[in-house]
Write an enzyme that holds these catalytic residues in place. Structure first.
Site, short mmCIF file in Angstrom:
data_model
loop_
_atom_site.label_atom_id
_atom_site.label_comp_id
_atom_site.label_asym_id
_atom_site.label_seq_id
_atom_site.Cartn_x
_atom_site.Cartn_y
_atom_site.Cartn_z
N GLU A 1 -23.25 0.36 29.70
CA GLU A 1 -22.92 -0.05 31.06
C GLU A 1 -24.16 -0.65 31.72
O GLU A 1 -25.30 -0.25 31.43
CB GLU A 1 -22.45 1.18 31.87
CG GLU A 1 -22.18 0.85 33.34
CD GLU A 1 -21.44 1.96 34.09
OE1 GLU A 1 -21.21 3.04 33.53
OE2 GLU A 1 -21.08 1.72 35.27
N ASN B 1 -18.27 2.46 36.36
CA ASN B 1 -18.14 2.15 37.78
C ASN B 1 -18.64 0.74 38.09
O ASN B 1 -18.16 0.08 39.01
CB ASN B 1 -18.94 3.17 38.60
CG ASN B 1 -18.40 4.59 38.44
OD1 ASN B 1 -17.27 4.79 38.03
ND2 ASN B 1 -19.22 5.58 38.78
N ASN C 1 -11.50 0.69 35.47
CA ASN C 1 -12.23 1.92 35.16
C ASN C 1 -11.99 2.97 36.25
O ASN C 1 -12.14 2.67 37.44
CB ASN C 1 -13.73 1.63 35.08
CG ASN C 1 -14.55 2.90 34.85
OD1 ASN C 1 -14.50 3.48 33.76
ND2 ASN C 1 -15.27 3.35 35.87
N GLU C 2 -11.64 4.17 35.85
CA GLU C 2 -11.53 5.33 36.75
C GLU C 2 -10.95 4.97 38.12
O GLU C 2 -11.52 5.29 39.16
CB GLU C 2 -12.91 6.01 36.91
CG GLU C 2 -13.38 6.66 35.64
CD GLU C 2 -14.61 7.56 35.78
OE1 GLU C 2 -15.24 7.57 36.85
OE2 GLU C 2 -14.93 8.26 34.80
N TYR D 1 -16.89 15.02 31.23
CA TYR D 1 -18.31 15.36 31.10
C TYR D 1 -18.47 16.86 31.35
O TYR D 1 -17.77 17.43 32.20
CB TYR D 1 -19.13 14.60 32.14
CG TYR D 1 -19.14 13.10 31.93
CD1 TYR D 1 -19.97 12.52 30.98
CD2 TYR D 1 -18.31 12.26 32.68
CE1 TYR D 1 -20.00 11.14 30.78
CE2 TYR D 1 -18.32 10.88 32.49
CZ TYR D 1 -19.18 10.33 31.53
OH TYR D 1 -19.19 8.97 31.34
N GLU E 1 -14.84 7.93 27.74
CA GLU E 1 -16.10 8.47 28.27
C GLU E 1 -16.09 9.97 27.99
O GLU E 1 -15.20 10.68 28.47
CB GLU E 1 -16.25 8.22 29.77
CG GLU E 1 -16.53 6.77 30.10
CD GLU E 1 -16.89 6.52 31.56
OE1 GLU E 1 -17.51 7.42 32.20
OE2 GLU E 1 -16.54 5.45 32.06
N GLN F 1 -23.41 7.58 27.24
CA GLN F 1 -23.46 6.17 26.89
C GLN F 1 -24.35 6.03 25.66
O GLN F 1 -24.60 7.04 25.01
CB GLN F 1 -23.98 5.39 28.08
CG GLN F 1 -23.06 5.55 29.31
CD GLN F 1 -23.28 4.55 30.43
OE1 GLN F 1 -24.07 3.64 30.33
NE2 GLN F 1 -22.53 4.74 31.54
O1 AHR Z 1 -20.94 7.08 32.48
C1 AHR Z 1 -21.36 7.17 33.82
C2 AHR Z 1 -20.22 6.96 34.80
O2 AHR Z 1 -19.33 8.02 34.70
C3 AHR Z 1 -19.36 5.75 34.60
O3 AHR Z 1 -19.87 4.61 35.19
C4 AHR Z 1 -18.08 6.14 35.27
O4 AHR Z 1 -16.97 5.51 34.70
C5 AHR Z 1 -18.04 7.65 35.15
O5 AHR Z 1 -17.77 8.26 36.35
#
Ligand code: AHR
Length: 496
Positions: free
Chosen positions: A27, A72, A172-173, A244, A292, A350
């Site tokens: 990213e 993002n 995305n999201e 995450y 992700e 990432q």
């Molecule tokens: O990977 C970091 C961020 O986490 C990404 O930009 C977003 O998609 C997620 O919230």
């Protein structure tokens, strides 16, 4: 001593090993692109300004696909800022990460980097501040051979051959209020459907990913997936999941069991997608792109600086991973593999510097974080079919998930051999694992490695880059097959 056992049987196939399970993510965020993959002044930089040390580590990591350019970031991105002569490219405010984007790297550079790294590009389109027309323009620019203004522009910019990008994320999201252009499920579902319909008019073979939930704890989790898929079911191939995990309040036991949440997330999304499919009387199955996933110390992340400060490529989200992170990470990877029947693509978020397995110093060294190793070993050794293994294991009590087994494992099997991936979550002792491999014929253990350390918070650094690395496991017995898994360890056991 903890005792556990499991059976390996090639008849218990889950699905083929999907190479796309070993995807990652680049990213425009912090130092992922600039001083990560790209740094023209670096001693190892090639003729395009790509760091050769990072390219080498990316190949060693065994990456299959790379998602780009966000995240993002994509929700405010104008892809055409990143093409043509570099000196004429605009500098823009990046609202997502409160940075200045120089646009020195754009789609053409990224695809060139992918070719060098031997990875498949996976592109996201901006459905935050933009819509169908801009997605179509990017698709035409990237993939149409020639003979139109946009495709000829790509050729004029030096990319004679079309980029041939097959996998596309539709935004995305979009469920997250932090997302520029955040939408309700209905708004997004309609936009995703119409964008997908139009993109398929250009190329019906594209593989399209609709945004699912940003985590299983989102207030709209479940209803978001259902509403988005009600609008887009026939037009998309995947629904995304993002997750995450971090150790919170010193609760190591729950952290090590994070894959329990990932398992719940996957089964809930599969059930929701299949429910929508049943109501629509569709035989088609929607698969998951877990695009992700990682350990991320999100609670330590506080905004990106003063309101008037818009730095270029600031160090952001540079988590330094320890052994406990690597063991938890290995458990997440095992869960992705165990679900290969429906999780057919994934992207570790990432690749470099930003919550990443590879770290770099600007102008200096690059090294492997602890999490590099489970990923690289799984990518290298997972082959053929994923086998279902049902370990019989002692359990321990966690605050977050109740009782969780100490052992978490999966195996893969091909004519070349069988590999078992296993974590021992115990913090207080080794686990003696008995492997019943009678169904495989006369096999023996040809290699057993373990990733462990007496200090669960030990890390790799530029000065001590191999403190945590897989080492041969000497505690192996030939018959019956038995391996001693050290406390808090990630293990790879190869049989042939
Ligand atoms: O990977 C970091 C961020 O986490 C990404 O930009 C977003 O998609 C997620 O919230």
């Amino acid at each position: 001593m903890h005792q556990a056992k499991l059976t390996l049987d090639p008849a218990f196939k889950v699905a083929p090993v999907r190479r796309r399970t070993f995807g990652t993510f680049v990213e425009h965020l912090g130092r992922c692109v600039y001083t990560g993959i790209h740094e023209p002044g670096h001693p190892t930089a090639d003729e395009d300004g790509f760091r050769r040390d990072v390219l080498d580590l990316t190949r060693e990591l065994g990456v299959s696909t790379v998602r780009y350019p966000g995240g993002n970031f994509v929700s405010g991105y104008r892809w055409e800022d990143g093409i043509g002569p570099v000196e004429r490219r605009p500098r823009r405010l990046d609202l997502a990460w409160h940075s200045t984007e120089t646009n020195e790297v754009g789609v053409d550079e990224f695809v060139r980097w992918c070719r060098k790294a031997g990875v498949e590009p996976m592109m996201a389109v901006n459905l935050g501040t933009r819509g169908i027309a801009e997605a179509l323009d990017l698709l035409e620019y990237a993939n149409h051979p020639s003979g139109t203004t946009l495709s000829d522009l790509r050729v004029a910019n030096g990319a004679k051959e079309p980029h041939g990008i097959r996998m596309w994320c539709l935004g995305n999201e979009m469920d997250g209020p932090w997302q520029t252009g955040h939408k309700t499920a209905r708004e997004y579902g309609r936009l995703a459907a119409e964008t997908a319909r139009a993109m398929r008019m250009v190329d019906p073979e594209l593989e399209l990913v609709a945004c699912g939930s940003s985590s299983s704890s989102m207030p709209t989790f479940g209803s978001w997936e259902a509403e988005v898929l009600e609008e887009s079911y026939d037009l998309v191939d995947y629904i995304s999941c993002h997750a995450y995990y971090e150790e919170k309040d010193g609760d190591l036991g729950s952290f090590l069991a994070s894959s329990t949440d990932m398992e719940y997330f996957i089964s809930s999304v599969v059930a929701t997608a299949d429910h929508v499919g049943a109501r629509l009387k569709s035989r088609k199955k929607i698969n998951i792109s877990f695009d992700e996933w990682n350990v991320w110390y999100l609670s330590r992340f506080h905004d990106t600086g003063a309101p008037q400060d818009w730095p270029v490529a600031p160090p952001l989200l540079e988590d330094h991973y320890n052994l406990a992170d690597a063991v938890t990470f290995g458990g997440l990877l095992i869960t992705l593999l165990r679900n290969s029947d429906r999780v057919t693509a994934a992207s570790l978020a990432q690749l470099v510097n930003v919550i990443a397995p590879i770290m770099t110093e600007p102008g200096g060294r690059a090294w492997r974080q602890t999490t590099f190793h489970p990923f690289a070993q799984a990518s290298r050794h997972a082959a053929g079919d994923v086998l279902r293994v049902e370990p019989v294991s002692p359990a321990y009590e966690t605050k977050a998930y109740g009782e969780v087994p100490l052992l978490h494992a999966v195996a893969t099997h091909s004519p070349e051999g069988t590999t078992l991936f296993a974590v021992n979550r115990s913090t207080d002792g080794p686990l003696s694992l008995e492997i019943d491999a009678r169904a495989l014929g006369g096999v023996r253990i040809v290699e057993a490695t373990t990733l462990t350390d007496p200090d669960v918070y030990a890390r790799n650094t530029a000065d001590d880059p191999t403190r945590i690395a897989p080492r041969p496991n000497p505690d192996v017995e030939p018959g019956p097959l038995r391996v001693l898994l050290p406390p808090m360890s990630w293990n790879v056991i190869r049989l042939a």
